[in-house]
Scaffold this active site. Structure first.
Site, PDB file in Angstrom:
ATOM      1  CG  ASP A  31      -2.280   0.682   0.887  1.00  0.00           C
ATOM      2  OD1 ASP A  31      -2.260   1.831   0.390  1.00  0.00           O
ATOM      3  OD2 ASP A  31      -3.335   0.074   1.133  1.00  0.00           O
ATOM      4  CG  ASP A  32       1.085   5.954  -1.053  1.00  0.00           C
ATOM      5  OD1 ASP A  32       1.654   6.333  -0.006  1.00  0.00           O
ATOM      6  OD2 ASP A  32       0.936   6.700  -2.037  1.00  0.00           O
ATOM      7  CB  ALA A  77      -7.067   1.291  -7.931  1.00  0.00           C
ATOM      8  CB  SER A  79     -10.966   4.250  -5.669  1.00  0.00           C
ATOM      9  OG  SER A  79     -10.752   4.931  -4.443  1.00  0.00           O
ATOM     10  CE1 TYR A 139     -11.321   3.300  -9.805  1.00  0.00           C
ATOM     11  CE2 TYR A 139     -13.664   3.494 -10.291  1.00  0.00           C
ATOM     12  CZ  TYR A 139     -12.612   2.819  -9.697  1.00  0.00           C
ATOM     13  OH  TYR A 139     -12.858   1.654  -9.001  1.00  0.00           O
ATOM     14  CE  LYS A 143      -9.859   0.051 -10.867  1.00  0.00           C
ATOM     15  NZ  LYS A 143      -8.923  -0.924 -10.256  1.00  0.00           N
ATOM     16  CE  LYS A 177     -13.388   4.682  -1.062  1.00  0.00           C
ATOM     17  NZ  LYS A 177     -14.211   3.682  -1.773  1.00  0.00           N
ATOM     18  CB  SER A 179     -15.740  13.505  -0.671  1.00  0.00           C
ATOM     19  OG  SER A 179     -14.692  13.281  -1.603  1.00  0.00           O
TER      20      SER A 179
END
EC number: 5.1.3.20
Length: 319
Positions: A31-32, A77, A79, A139, A143, A177, A179
């Site tokens: 992860d970041d 990703a 997102s 986005y 995908k 996350k 909003s």
């Protein structure tokens, strides 16, 4: 070892929890953690190791090994559906996943990756077929393009690769996350703050709050992922939703019902529909889960009347 990219994020951390529930702890989380708050999603998890996503990608592109790998859950990703930096989104969502696909296929390691229902755009048909795919933002396009990439090369791949087109997922461990968190999460906070909910007025022919989405609890998403882990012969691209569209009003009433007696008021305020979302907003989604059922998945999915209270119970313990 099992690798979970985006393992400190929403769906990834829940997959880690699902693996732990099976007694599996030999997990590499990728992860970041620039947003360090995400570490809280792993505070009660047992993992073998953590690796920064940039370090992981460098090793993948250098064709390095990580020891015996049983499977990869690729949930990492960008997102955000409002991110319009195309070079950034394509690098993170498309090129990264292509590199990981090449690494996994060369070693015959199962790769289960997150796609998205956003590839369908405005619908109204949500079936895993090219004629129904009309992405409306970067986005969704990133995908969609990787799904197309997989379709081109799938005939020559002899290991499991599965794309999961998640619909509107809600549930524990999404607080970071902001909003982009689910309406269920925001409704809970609004009721705690003021006792009232805010919903969009009608748009695209729908009345106030009557826009409909296929809302799926993250526990059900995890169940599908783990079923795929158990069934390596299943391959392809699958919708992951309940197969039932429910209105935002239904989610709101589920939240109001759970909060009844614990908050003042309890009404709904309908606010103007944002102009910048017109023509770019999915007012209706409903997963066609025929392919998933035909592949053999028999699990049931929670409606919002069950899933939302379950989620709010979890949130209340952490308020």
């Amino acid at each position: 070892m099992i690798i979970v990219t985006g393992g400190a994020g929403f769906i990834g951390s829940n997959i880690v929890q699902g693996l732990n529930a099976r007694g599996i702890t030999d997990i590499l989380v990728v992860d970041d953690l620039t947003d360090g708050h995400k570490c809280l999603n792993l505070a009660d998890a047992d993992i073998h190791d953590y690796m920064d996503k940039d370090d992981f990608l460098r090793r993948v592109e250098a064709n390095e090994d990580f020891g015996p790998v049983e499977a990869i859950f690729h949930e990492g990703a960008c997102s955000s559906t409002t991110e319009w930096d195309g070079r950034f989104v394509m690098a993170v969502n498309y090129e990264y996943t292509k590199s990981l696909l090449g690494w996994a296929v060369a070693r015959k390691v199962p790769l289960l990756y997150a796609s998205s229902a956003s590839v369908y755009g405005m619908g109204p048909t949500f079936r895993e077929s090219r004629e129904f795919e009309h992405p409306l933002n970067m986005y969704a396009y990133s995908k969609f393009l990787f799904d197309c990439h997989l379709r081109r090369f799938a005939p020559g791949i002899d290991s499991q690769v599965v794309g999961l087109r998640y619909f509107n997922v809600y549930g524990p461990r999404e607080q970071h996350k902001g909003s982009m968190a689910s309406v269920a999460y925001h409704f809970h906070n609004q009721l705690n703050d003021s006792g009232r909910l805010r919903l969009f007025e009608g748009a695209d022919g729908y009345g106030p709050g009557e826009q409909q989405r296929d809302f799926i609890h993250v526990d059900d998403v995890v169940a599908v992922n783990l079923w795929l882990l158990d069934n390596p012969g299943v391959r392809g691209i699958f919708n992951v939703g309940t197969g039932r569209a429910q209105s935002f009003n239904e989610v709101a009433h589920a939240a109001l019902s759970w909060h009844k007696g614990s908050t003042a008021g309890g009404g709904i305020d309908y606010i103007a529909f944002p102009e910048h979302l017109r023509g770019r907003y999915q007012s209706y989604t409903q997963a066609d889960i025929t392919a998933l059922r035909q592949a053999g998945y028999e699990g049931e999915f929670m409606p919002v009347e069950v899933g939302v209270p379950r989620y709010l119970e979890w949130l209340a313990l952490r308020d």
